[in-house]
Design an enzyme around this catalytic site. Structure first.
Site, PDB file in Angstrom:
ATOM      1  N   ASP A  48      14.783 -99.061   7.755  1.00 19.16           N
ATOM      2  CA  ASP A  48      13.460 -99.688   7.810  1.00 19.16           C
ATOM      3  C   ASP A  48      12.938 -99.668   9.243  1.00 19.16           C
ATOM      4  O   ASP A  48      13.579-100.186  10.153  1.00 19.16           O
ATOM      5  CB  ASP A  48      13.550-101.131   7.307  1.00 19.16           C
ATOM      6  CG  ASP A  48      12.217-101.859   7.388  1.00 19.16           C
ATOM      7  OD1 ASP A  48      11.517-101.899   6.360  1.00 19.16           O
ATOM      8  OD2 ASP A  48      11.876-102.366   8.480  1.00 19.16           O
ATOM      9  N   HIS A 111       1.797-103.786   7.038  1.00 27.08           N
ATOM     10  CA  HIS A 111       2.697-104.642   7.800  1.00 27.08           C
ATOM     11  C   HIS A 111       2.242-106.100   7.864  1.00 27.08           C
ATOM     12  O   HIS A 111       3.073-107.006   7.933  1.00 27.08           O
ATOM     13  CB  HIS A 111       2.816-104.076   9.222  1.00 27.08           C
ATOM     14  CG  HIS A 111       4.048-104.509   9.950  1.00 27.08           C
ATOM     15  ND1 HIS A 111       4.619-103.756  10.937  1.00 27.08           N
ATOM     16  CD2 HIS A 111       4.839-105.614   9.839  1.00 27.08           C
ATOM     17  CE1 HIS A 111       5.693-104.373  11.407  1.00 27.08           C
ATOM     18  NE2 HIS A 111       5.842-105.506  10.755  1.00 27.08           N
TER      19      HIS A 111
END
Length: 277
Positions: A48, A111
């Site tokens: 990630d 995000h």
């Protein structure tokens, strides 16, 4: 030592995602290649990263050097708030691919919702198109609260596959986790170990001693048994390997409840809103 087999979570579009992956938040790009290489060698197959981390290139170098077939890896990156209109989101995706040296991503997230506006809805349209075109296997969000998730549901037929949120024993984010469950969204915990802040708790230490494990391994096991995806971070090879060694024991219900009782609804690390000053 044989690398453990990491279980997968089936996302709402049928894609399988490893339940335990490796995060690189706050790892400088110069250190990222070595850290990700150590993780891949230990047996991690899910990595990630994010545009704002400034280390996608380092992740890409490690992947290229590993020789691991691309279809054995699950790679996530995230779109930052400077790219939330449709065209910028499309360009942001391409920029992430270029830095990573990849042709596609397995998971691409918005995000942060930047809730002062609803520009995340435009970004979501872009991610929806990327998914429809087969250019990314799954799309989702990060740091979205229930109100943002409900707004997305009103505006789009595509439900995020994942909502990545800060979640650990001291901040269990239960309202958001419940909203994720209600909508069929997988909950992924960033900062799953509270940057170490909960590892000195007496109850966690006692549980660890009973199982012959470390406090960090106990907390990761707590996440896994409650169905969450976790992405612990470390740059130390021994800790990277230890964080993966959590599949040979199981916490009892009383132990899970004891850790549940540590919820203080307080953050211990930086909040995403702090990233842009």
């Amino acid at each position: 030592m044989t690398a453990p087999t990491v279980p997968t979570i089936t996302l709402n579009n049928g894609i399988e995602m490893p339940q335990l992956g490796f995060g690189v938040f706050q790892v400088p790009d110069a250190e990222t290649t070595a850290a990700v290489s150590a993780a891949l060698e230990a047996g991690y197959r899910s990595i990630d990263t994010a545009a704002i981390y400034g280390n996608e290139a380092g992740v890409g170098r490690a992947i290229a050097q590993s020789g691991i077939p691309r279809d054995e890896l699950f790679v996530t990156s995230k779109l930052w708030i400077d790219s939330l209109d449709y065209d910028s989101a499309m360009r942001g995706y391409e920029a992430s691919l270029e830095r990573l040296g990849l042709e596609t991503l397995d998971l691409f997230l918005i995000h942060w919702p930047a809730p002062a506006s609803e520009s995340y809805l435009d970004a979501w349209r872009a991610l929806t198109q990327l998914a429809a075109d087969g250019r990314v296997r799954a799309v989702g969000v990060s740091n979205f609260l229930p109100a943002h998730l409900d707004r997305l549901a009103e505006a789009s037929d595509l439900v995020p596959a994942v909502n990545q949120v800060e979640l650990h024993p001291a901040l269990q984010n239960r309202e958001t986790a419940e909203a994720n469950r209600r909508l069929g969204i997988a909950t992924e915990a960033w900062s799953p170990l509270a940057q170490g802040a909960v590892l000195g708790d007496e109850s966690v230490i006692a549980i660890a001693e009973r199982h012959g494990k470390t406090p960090a391994q106990v907390v990761l096991r707590w996440h896994l048994q409650q169905g969450r995806i976790v992405i612990p971070k470390s740059v130390t090879p021994a800790r990277i390997a230890a964080n993966l060694d959590v599949f040979d024991f199981e916490l009892a219900e009383a132990e899970l409840s004891a850790i549940d009782g540590l919820d203080r609804d307080g953050r211990t690390g930086p909040h995403p809103a702090e990233f842009n000053g």
